[in-house]
Scaffold this active site. Structure first.
Site, PDB file in Angstrom:
ATOM      1  N   THR A   1      71.433 146.279  85.731  1.00 28.62           N
ATOM      2  CA  THR A   1      71.810 147.501  85.016  1.00 28.62           C
ATOM      3  C   THR A   1      71.919 147.173  83.530  1.00 28.62           C
ATOM      4  OG1 THR A   1      74.205 147.158  85.088  1.00 28.62           O
ATOM      5  CG2 THR A   1      73.201 148.295  86.963  1.00 28.62           C
ATOM      6  N   CYS A   2      71.970 148.203  82.707  1.00 26.01           N
ATOM      7  CA  CYS A   2      72.109 147.984  81.266  1.00 26.01           C
ATOM      8  C   CYS A   2      73.569 147.998  80.866  1.00 26.01           C
ATOM      9  CB  CYS A   2      71.386 149.074  80.506  1.00 26.01           C
ATOM     10  SG  CYS A   2      69.709 149.265  81.034  1.00 26.01           S
ATOM     11  N   ASP A   3      74.450 147.704  81.792  1.00 23.61           N
ATOM     12  CA  ASP A   3      75.879 147.813  81.545  1.00 23.61           C
ATOM     13  C   ASP A   3      76.476 146.414  81.524  1.00 23.61           C
ATOM     14  OD1 ASP A   3      78.696 148.260  81.900  1.00 23.61           O
ATOM     15  OD2 ASP A   3      78.184 150.282  82.577  1.00 23.61           O
TER      16      ASP A   3
ATOM     17  N   ASN B   1      72.374 153.886  86.255  1.00 17.50           N
ATOM     18  CA  ASN B   1      71.013 153.559  85.824  1.00 17.50           C
ATOM     19  C   ASN B   1      69.945 153.975  86.843  1.00 17.50           C
ATOM     20  OD1 ASN B   1      71.851 150.621  83.959  1.00 17.50           O
ATOM     21  ND2 ASN B   1      70.870 152.450  83.175  1.00 17.50           N
TER      22      ASN B   1
END
Ligand SMILES: *Cc1c(COP(=O)(O)O)cnc(C)c1O
Length: 623
Positions: free
Chosen positions: A494-496, A542
């Protein structure tokens, strides 16, 4: 020489594995779905077969239905053993609370596997009740209705309660009026339970679920009033169950003893005026996620047998003292039933924070700090490493300043960075040899740790790791006969920045010991004990969807794949969030494609992408 026993100790498998997980002679993780039957499944055999046949891509959630069955037998067996030893004059019923895992396959395995034991279900909402009713339980198996209840929920429970063993538990006092009204309207006699609000609380993370301030439960005054209301209507015989639940994952056995004392006393007093049949001790039976056997949040300081002994003993003693008959004990041990039966297997697809590959070439006109840094690196030893490390910190500061003032260029700055990195590595290895665990060198270790990138979503597959910082054991599935030389954390795709496994079971809980990635070779990790709460709490951050599931059973001593449940394709995810992927597609394609043939090709490419798994395909990004 590194041995398999070293890996067993390092990853604490015996601690958290509870007899279901171990490491085999080939250095692979092994699963024993029926703990005592002795069969061991080599997880890498399964992984290899799946990879070769391309029947499902990773990440894959492996489920072992036989572990669920084994858990039911073990928990039931523990209670029966306690009862036999203490000559308890009453029965036992195990109930699975659906909120722990509502997946149909899982609840079905439990219902099927628990048929002989008369395992029941507990539901907390209308939808869960409908799900439970759809599973064809035996009429005698308990369905316990908890939670806030509207009229639809109550009527459903009343209607089906006539032919099934449904007990409606009054969780908040006011519900009794609605229930009596609905029951009057339908002309259906309820089987009732009362949830008691205990003074005692649980321990651990869900401590607030119990005690005087808890969301659910009736005070003693409300219990007495409920009984009075029922008597007035000539319905005291409808009261079938007393219930309490002091929270999930009770970490300290003393809390259970105290709560049991109080609840048993309430039962005994109520039993004198109403023939209550069931005494429901709720959930809370802990799972030792980190294997430490301590009252810390990821663990529990007692065994299953100790738990059942305490429950049975306290109840029996209180009933004897108060001269009332012993009830059928019900427990809703959801976590303890479900946690062990599944784990997530995923591939490492790359690594971050690695400057290892870069070389530094000295030149004549390097600034003096770079030359000093090189000297520090070359001359560092066990005696001076701390001092030289401090010097390097200082040179780096100076280089930053020089860069910010425009006195040196990108080349020099990068050289300084790389040299500093090498100094850190060397200093850390001396600190290790020196057994220096000062804060400074502990944080240096953190700085040097690697981040492996795992092809999974923490938010989808391990939501409690994100939501309540729970620890779930994570470890390599293979190469366990090799010494793991890398220390690192596991970032998801994920981009987290929260999507990272940063806490681990075992000794050094900030890092996981990992093996060096080898070019062209897959490296598999597993995150374990995911069967309770994770399956339906997971979300679609996402737009990464549900993962593929492969269910494994042992038949005649060898394993087989008994079921594959497909994870979400991109299209399903889009539709779930109300996109119509085809809506504007024609327009978009015309914008970038000229000819008819080209448009057709583009359309095809999009259709393929829509049909694909939302995770990375089997591709290794290289080290
Ligand atoms: C959540 C819940 C359970 C399950 O608790 P575990 O700790 O998972 O065993 C049992 N009973 C009730 C009423 C619950 O709300």
């Amino acid at each position: 020489m590194w041995t398999i026993d070293d890996s067993v100790n390092l990853y604490g498998v015996d601690g958290w594995g509870n007899g279901y997980f171990s490491i085999n002679g080939r250095g692979n993780l092994a699963v024993s779905p029926r703990k005592d039957a002795g069969e061991k499944i080599d997880v890498m055999e399964v992984v290899d077969r799946i990879s070769q046949s391309e029947m499902a891509s990773f990440p894959i959630l492996f489920r072992f239905p036989q572990i669920l069955e084994d858990r039911l037998k073990e928990i039931n067996g523990a209670f029966l053993a306690s009862m036999e030893e203490l000559e308890y004059q009453g029965g036992y019923r195990l109930v699975f609370p659906m909120k722990v895992n509502q997946r149909k396959e899982v609840v079905e395995y439990i219902v099927r596997g628990g048929k002989d034991l008369n395992v029941g279900l507990e539901v907390g909402t209308k939808a869960e009740l409908l799900a439970a009713l759809s599973l064809g339980l035996d009429p005698d198996a308990l369905i316990i209705c908890n939670g806030y209840k509207d009229q639809d929920y109550l009527k459903l429970a009343l209607k089906f309660g006539e032919a099934n063993n449904i007990v409606i538990v009054i969780d908040i006092f006011e519900e009794i009026f609605d229930l009596l009204r609905c029951s009057g309207e339908l002309g259906a006699k309820p089987r009732l339970g009362l949830r008691t609000k205990l003074f005692s609380r649980g321990s651990g993370r869900w401590e607030e679920s119990g005690g005087e301030l808890s969301k659910f439960g009736l005070s003693t005054a409300e219990i007495l009033e409920s009984i009075r209301i029922l008597s007035e209507k000539g319905m005291v015989d409808c009261l079938k169950m007393l219930h309490f639940h002091i929270g999930s994952q009770i970490t300290d056995i003393r809390k259970i003893k105290v709560a049991m004392n109080e609840a048993a006393r309430i039962y005994a007093k109520v039993r004198k005026v109403a023939e209550v049949e069931y005494f429901n001790v709720g959930g809370g039976l802990g799972v030792d996620y980190d294997g430490s056997k301590t009252p810390t949040p990821a663990s529990a300081n007692y065994t299953l047998q100790e738990y059942s002994n305490d429950v049975v003993y306290t109840l029996q003693r209180t009933c004897d003292e108060e001269e009332v008959s012993c009830p059928t004990i019900v427990s809703e041990s959801g976590r303890a039933i479900a946690a062990y039966h599944s784990f997530l297997a995923f591939k490492v697809i790359g690594k971050k924070n690695s400057k290892d590959g870069f070389e530094v070439t000295p030149t004549e006109d390097d600034p003096v700090q770079i030359e000093d840094m090189r000297q520090a690196l070359e001359n560092m030893d066990l005696e001076n490493y701390a001092e030289f490390y401090h010097d390097a910190l200082h040179y780096r500061e100076e280089l930053f300043d020089a860069f910010n003032l425009g006195n040196i260029g990108l080349e020099e700055r990068s050289k300084g960075d790389l040299l500093f990195w090498k100094v850190c590595q060397k200093a850390a290895s001396f600190a290790k040899a020196d057994e220096n665990d000062s804060e400074e060198f502990e944080s240096l270790k953190k700085l040097l740790s690697k981040k492996y990138i795992g092809n999974f979503s923490l938010f989808q597959s391990v939501p409690d790791m994100w939501g309540v910082q729970q620890i779930f054991p994570t470890m390599p599935l293979h190469r366990l006969d090799e010494e793991p030389t890398v220390k690192g954390t596991i970032a998801d795709i994920t981009c987290d920045s929260d999507g990272e496994i940063r806490s681990f079971a075992g000794e050094n809980s900030d890092f996981l010991a990992l093996h060096e990635l080898e070019a062209g070779e897959d490296y598999f990790l597993g995150t374990f004990l995911l069967g309770a709460y994770q399956d339906t709490l997971g979300d679609f951050h996402n737009l990464l969807g549900c993962v593929n599931e492969v269910h494994i059973t042992v038949v005649d001593g060898s394993w087989r794949i008994s079921k594959i449940v497909r994870g979400d394709a991109c299209e399903k995810l889009l539709r779930f969030f109300n996109y119509d992927p085809e809506e504007r597609l024609g327009e978009m394609i015309s914008r970038c494609c000229l000819g008819e043939a080209e448009r057709e090709k583009a359309m095809e490419a999009i259709r393929t992408a829509l049909g694909e798994y939302s995770y990375f395909k089997n591709r290794y990004l290289g080290a």
